[in-house]
Write an enzyme that holds these catalytic residues in place. Structure first.
Site, PDB file in Angstrom:
ATOM      1  N   SER A  14      -0.865  69.905 116.767  1.00 66.70           N
ATOM      2  CA  SER A  14       0.407  70.537 117.124  1.00 66.70           C
ATOM      3  C   SER A  14       0.527  71.927 116.504  1.00 66.70           C
ATOM      4  CB  SER A  14       1.568  69.676 116.637  1.00 66.70           C
ATOM      5  OG  SER A  14       1.609  68.448 117.321  1.00 66.70           O
ATOM      6  N   HIS A  58       8.586  71.498 115.768  1.00 69.00           N
ATOM      7  CA  HIS A  58       8.597  70.172 115.139  1.00 69.00           C
ATOM      8  C   HIS A  58       7.645  70.090 113.937  1.00 69.00           C
ATOM      9  CE1 HIS A  58       5.042  69.349 117.798  1.00 69.00           C
ATOM     10  NE2 HIS A  58       4.677  68.620 116.764  1.00 69.00           N
ATOM     11  N   ASP A  91      10.123  74.044 121.803  1.00 70.59           N
ATOM     12  CA  ASP A  91       9.420  73.590 120.598  1.00 70.59           C
ATOM     13  C   ASP A  91       8.544  74.714 120.057  1.00 70.59           C
ATOM     14  OD1 ASP A  91       8.364  72.088 118.599  1.00 70.59           O
ATOM     15  OD2 ASP A  91       7.083  70.854 119.872  1.00 70.59           O
TER      16      ASP A  91
END
Length: 560
Positions: free
Chosen positions: A549, A405, A452
């Site tokens: 992230s 992402h 992810d």
């Protein structure tokens, strides 16, 4: 001792004692319900469906002559083996530059090749085992430069019996029973030896020559080894069914002894059999006690080599005739000494301009601390459109791992910054790298965050195959090959430039320790999907946040 960093990306957040058996009337035992079926708490039923064996590198290390690919230990090319000081002599004449090379050739042909280790290979020094029929059992003997000897009853078990009984041309199911007998029960053959040699096998060997062999000793009142080779039984297996199809009529799962011949009876153990002295690995594998603190890590986390107070049985036996284990230890040490990933360059000296603002460190920002300028040497920053919004981990070569992402299929829009400390100001070791390609997991789901994960390929420098100049403040992190290397309650380290509790993005790289949390489905319900891990603090004191992230979660474990 040193530690080795291992990287994982997270989206969120029954052998019985050998029986003393006269050869003429061997004792037999009727099959009975297996521990698996009568409520044995040591076996994990749901794990059995995974068909794990000693070649399942999701649970165990591969031997030096194999490599781990897609969860299985496959044969290594012989030329990939390191050279050793001693040559490996073979049963059919040729000699090889290491035991690893000889075993790699054995692996590919599925037949025994190795005989012994020596500086000079001579035919008269070959080591091989023979079986002599005597009733329904077979007497095990060893031929070597010392002549012909029996195998002693000491250390004799199903693992060793499986080695002498296996048929490499068919499915290797080994022995039906390992037993011992006193010499008085043997035929009065004048050619019978008067000495015996003890052997200790793991069960993975193709011949007794590959096992540890001890010097001959008088038989006197000691017993000698006999084995009954396996024949396919009739009817349904009512005890323990091994992955290779062997039905255990003797032996018990989870006792540290390879009764099956493929070690499948030791791969799914919530605990080890209380009647044995087996050692329980965190990956739910039971290993024999003599493998503890022998200089070779058998457990994925190396816990069998950590506790100095946990000594192996008979650790000081010095009467060795042949010790292939020492060769394996040397091969492993030689290979691991060349490892560079996950080992920070501690010799790099910080430049003064790198540390001039380090005195202003503020602790406990979302449970974390500010890092030193080049402390986390595999941390990278993902820059898009002039701003840094994600982190990543440098894998070595031209590759960076991050979250799916965090990126899109627009490689020219991204830059990778390595050795970055202050988010908006480069230091003397910082490099700004161009991106060549972005590979997003083909099953990434942006709604559920399943899969992810993405790889970022860096652009090469000019005509070089390198993507950056040599940088003493940059090291790659190691990529784990098994989720079993990360266990609940393990302490890991996260790092990044994420937001604090006030929602303000950090200017300085921060790190924090978090704990792997088991049973994540209890907390995240349907949001927790296969391939995800949970790490953090159940009280919420330590956690990653927006902006972290794609960054690394690193587990430090013992290397050597």
């Amino acid at each position: 001792m040193r530690v080795l960093a291992v990287f994982i990306f997270t989206c969120l957040l029954f052998q019985t004692a050998p029986t003393d058996v006269p050869l003429a009337t061997p004792k037999t035992e009727e099959p009975k319900a297996s521990k698996e079926h009568d409520g044995d708490s040591s076996v994990i039923p749901q794990c059995l469906h995974q068909n794990y064996t000693r070649l399942s590198c999701a649970k165990v290390f591969c031997p030096p002559w194999r490599r781990c690919i897609a969860g299985q230990c496959v044969c290594k090319m012989p030329y990939k083996c390191p050279r050793q000081d001693y040559h490996a002599c073979t049963l059919d004449g040729p000699e090889y530059y290491s035991m690893c090379q000889a075993k790699a050739i054995s692996c590919r042909s599925n037949r025994p090749v190795f005989s012994h280790i020596s500086t000079v290979c001579r035919a008269g020094e070959r080591v091989e085992a023979t079986l002599k029929d005597a009733g329904s059992y077979k007497v095990v003997m060893i031929n070597s430069r010392l002549g012909k000897t029996f195998v002693c009853g000491r250390d004799w078990n199903m693992a060793a019996a499986n080695v002498v009984c296996q048929n490499p041309l068919n499915v290797a199911r080994g022995a039906a029973a390992a037993a011992v007998t006193k010499k008085k029960f043997l035929d009065k053959d004048p050619e019978w030896p008067t000495e015996c040699m003890s052997v200790r096998c793991t069960g993975s060997e193709l011949s007794l020559a590959e096992c540890t062999i001890y010097n001959p000793q008088p038989i006197t009142n000691n017993t000698v080894a006999i084995a009954k080779c396996y024949n396919e039984p009739k009817g349904e297996c009512k005890k323990f069914l091994c992955v290779n199809g062997k039905c255990l009529s003797k032996g018990k799962p989870c006792d540290g002894v390879d009764d099956c011949g493929d070690n499948s009876d030791e791969m799914c153990c919530q605990s080890c059999n209380k009647e044995s002295e087996a050692f329980h690995c965190k990956s739910d594998v039971c290993i024999p006690r003599h493998a503890v603190r022998d200089g070779i890590r058998d457990c994925l986390g190396g816990e069998d080599e950590l506790d100095e107070n946990d000594k192996p049985v008979e650790n000081n036996r010095q009467d060795l005739f042949s010790d292939p284990v020492s060769e394996i230890r040397r091969i492993r040490s030689s290979t691991e000494s060349q490892l560079e990933c996950g080992i920070p360059n501690m010799e790099y000296e910080y430049k003064q301009e790198d540390v001039r603002t380090s005195h202003s460190r503020r602790k406990r920002i979302v449970g974390g601390e500010e890092a030193l300028p080049t402390q986390i040497q595999w941390q990278v920053a993902i820059q898009y459109g002039g701003s840094i919004h994600c982190g990543g981990a440098y894998l070595g070569g031209c590759w960076v791992l991050t979250a799916a992402h965090c990126v899109r299929h627009k490689p020219k829009s991204y830059r990778i910054k390595i050795s970055l400390w202050k988010k908006h100001r480069k230091q003397s070791t910082t490099d700004n790298l161009q991106v060549k390609n972005i590979i997003i997991h083909h099953e990434f789901n942006p709604q559920t965050y399943a899969n992810d994960i993405a790889l970022v390929q860096l652009e090469e420098l000019g005509l070089s195959d390198k993507c950056m100049q040599d940088n003493p403040a940059v090291r790659s992190v190691c990529v784990p090959w098994s989720t079993q290397q990360f266990q609940p309650n393990d302490t890991c380290t996260i790092s990044g430039w994420g937001r604090d509790r006030a929602g303000i993005s950090s200017v300085t790289l921060k790190w924090a320790n978090v704990t792997i949390i088991g049973n994540c489905e209890n907390y995240y319900k349907d949001r927790f999907l296969p391939g995800m891990e949970c790490a953090g603090d159940l009280e919420g004191k330590v956690d990653s946040c927006q902006g972290d992230s794609g960054g690394p979660l690193v587990l430090w474990w013992w290397c050597g």
